[in-house]
Design a protein around this motif. Structure first.
Motif, PDB file in Angstrom:
ATOM      1  N   TYR A  47       0.837  -1.182   0.000  1.00  0.00           N
ATOM      2  CA  TYR A  47       0.000   0.000   0.000  1.00  0.00           C
ATOM      3  C   TYR A  47       0.871   1.231   0.000  1.00  0.00           C
ATOM      4  CZ  TYR A  47      -3.883  -2.981   1.263  1.00  0.00           C
ATOM      5  OH  TYR A  47      -4.834  -3.942   1.281  1.00  0.00           O
ATOM      6  N   THR A  72      -9.298   3.298  -0.724  1.00  0.00           N
ATOM      7  CA  THR A  72      -8.341   2.302  -0.256  1.00  0.00           C
ATOM      8  C   THR A  72      -8.158   2.388   1.253  1.00  0.00           C
ATOM      9  OG1 THR A  72      -7.149   3.009  -2.204  1.00  0.00           O
ATOM     10  CG2 THR A  72      -6.179   1.224  -0.956  1.00  0.00           C
ATOM     11  N   ARG A  73      -8.262   3.614   1.764  1.00  0.00           N
ATOM     12  CA  ARG A  73      -8.047   3.824   3.196  1.00  0.00           C
ATOM     13  C   ARG A  73      -9.110   3.090   4.021  1.00  0.00           C
ATOM     14  NH1 ARG A  73      -9.051   7.313   7.609  1.00  0.00           N
ATOM     15  NH2 ARG A  73      -7.134   7.867   8.719  1.00  0.00           N
ATOM     16  N   LEU A 108      -8.492  -0.594   3.812  1.00  0.00           N
ATOM     17  CA  LEU A 108      -7.329  -0.888   4.639  1.00  0.00           C
ATOM     18  C   LEU A 108      -7.703  -0.847   6.120  1.00  0.00           C
ATOM     19  CD1 LEU A 108      -4.303  -1.370   4.877  1.00  0.00           C
ATOM     20  CD2 LEU A 108      -3.921   1.082   4.613  1.00  0.00           C
ATOM     21  N   GLU A 134      -9.587  -3.974   7.044  1.00  0.00           N
ATOM     22  CA  GLU A 134      -8.659  -5.106   7.066  1.00  0.00           C
ATOM     23  C   GLU A 134      -7.744  -5.059   8.285  1.00  0.00           C
ATOM     24  OE1 GLU A 134      -8.198  -6.078   2.293  1.00  0.00           O
ATOM     25  OE2 GLU A 134      -6.585  -5.035   3.335  1.00  0.00           O
ATOM     26  N   HIS A 181      -0.411 -10.196   5.828  1.00  0.00           N
ATOM     27  CA  HIS A 181      -1.704  -9.979   5.179  1.00  0.00           C
ATOM     28  C   HIS A 181      -2.150 -11.271   4.484  1.00  0.00           C
ATOM     29  CE1 HIS A 181      -4.682  -8.327   2.413  1.00  0.00           C
ATOM     30  NE2 HIS A 181      -4.675  -7.215   3.120  1.00  0.00           N
ATOM     31  N   THR A 194       3.469   1.079   5.859  1.00  0.00           N
ATOM     32  CA  THR A 194       2.196   1.012   5.158  1.00  0.00           C
ATOM     33  C   THR A 194       1.000   0.885   6.108  1.00  0.00           C
ATOM     34  OG1 THR A 194       2.224  -1.386   4.921  1.00  0.00           O
ATOM     35  CG2 THR A 194       3.325  -0.136   3.207  1.00  0.00           C
ATOM     36  N   PHE A 195       1.239   0.552   7.385  1.00  0.00           N
ATOM     37  CA  PHE A 195       0.076   0.378   8.273  1.00  0.00           C
ATOM     38  C   PHE A 195       0.256   0.955   9.675  1.00  0.00           C
ATOM     39  CE2 PHE A 195       2.663  -3.420   8.680  1.00  0.00           C
ATOM     40  CZ  PHE A 195       2.696  -3.657  10.044  1.00  0.00           C
TER      41      PHE A 195
END
Ligand code: C2E
Ligand code: MG
Ligand code: MG
Ligand code: MG
Length: 291
Positions: free
Chosen positions: A13, A23-24, A27, A30, A66, A76-77
């Motif tokens: 990402y 996408t946010r 995400l 998830e 993931h 990315t997270f």
């Protein structure tokens, strides 16, 4: 599209996911699931003592396992976990995993510290120190083998609150390092006030220090500042032997970076600790470095 890299993770990402990008939301959903399911894994990057070129610690670095992607890197997270406060669920998991790894090292009789990263939210959490005390007691690990890495910016967000949390953790016997030193909003007066043991010079200065005189000057000055304050100093981002040599000449205490090792899975670390030239006594590299 997953950009493959060799840091034990993938940059999948885009790190800068903006508020209005769908996408946010995906995400976020998830990630909530990932926290519940504990879809995370720790990688460990060795740190080497420059006085004897032997491993003296490992830093725990989180990856997201993931379900449909390869391992995702924290950039990315972790920012999203921080923004949403979900980091408060991740930190106790990281602590527990780190301590279990620390226990494995202790069982092998290895005098190696384990470092974990804290975020700004953690430093504002009045219950953090209790959680640490509880887990250390439950696993019967001496706090002196655990080091916490915090950034200057995280401290400076709410310095008084951070100072209180850190004072408690330090009083418990944990070691504290200032991460990414030189990149945040530094305040030398807080550096003096904080219960800090170690300064960790940011890799952006270390990576180019043999080519860029300004970077070299910043590294040299940071090493001297640390030592004048009676602190240990670590350089991160050591990518080649020349940099390691320069750091050693400058009197830097500890080095970490791809030249020594990339972050490793727990299984890879176990092998590395047995087979790496950094892990054995009478290291032949020592002779080369000082020749
Ligand atoms: P950091 O704590 O400053 O970690 C150093 C980063 O530099 C790591 O990236 C590491 O893989 C990378 N690195 C190490 N050696 C080299 C080198 O020689 N060259 C280059 N170019 N890079 C090198 P990573 O694993 O992607 O972690 C990024 C950041 O994510 C960390 O920066 C840390 O701030 C954060 N982070 C990682 N794990 C956790 C965690 O469990 N909790 C929290 N709150 N943050 C974490
Ligand atoms: Mg760190
Ligand atoms: Mg850093
Ligand atoms: Mg960083």
């Amino acid at each position: 599209y997953a950009a493959k890299n060799s840091n034990g993770g993938h940059a999948f990402y885009d790190g800068k996911i903006d508020q209005h990008n769908p996408t946010r939301l995906t995400l976020l959903g998830e990630l909530r699931h990932a926290v519940e399911q504990e879809q995370f894994v720790l990688y460990y990057q060795p740190k080497v003592d420059l006085r004897n070129l032997q491993v003296m610690g490992v830093e725990a670095l989180v990856r997201w396992n993931h379900p449909r992607e390869d391992l995702l890197l924290p950039d990315t997270f972790v920012p999203l976990l921080e923004q949403t406060g979900m980091i408060r669920s991740l930190t106790p998991w990281v602590l527990n995993e780190s301590l279990r790894q620390g226990q494995l090292l202790q069982d092998q009789g290895l005098p190696i510290t384990i470092s974990m990263n804290l975020s700004v939210r953690d430093l504002q959490d009045p219950y953090l120190a209790d959680a640490f005390a509880e887990q250390l007691a439950a696993l019967q690990i001496s706090p002196r083998w655990l080091e916490l890495e915090i950034t200057e910016s995280a401290v400076m967000t709410e310095p008084e609150r951070a100072l209180e949390v850190l004072a408690r953790l330090s009083a418990m016997g944990l070691r504290i390092a200032i991460d990414d030193f030189g990149t945040g909003y530094s305040s030398l007066s807080y550096l003096k006030k904080l219960p800090v043991n170690t300064i960790k010079i940011d890799k952006s200065f270390v990576i180019g220090m043999e080519r860029d005189e300004n970077d070299a000057a910043i590294v040299r000055t940071s090493v001297d500042l640390a030592h004048n304050l009676k602190l240990e100093v670590v350089a991160e981002g050591v990518e080649n032997e020349e940099t390691l040599k320069r750091l050693s000449e400058l009197g830097c205490d500890t080095a970490q970076g791809h030249y020594i090792s990339r972050p490793l899975s727990a299984e890879e670390l176990a092998v590395w600790l047995k087979q790496s030239s950094w892990a054995i006594e009478r290291n032949p590299k020592l002779l080369r470095l000082h020749k």
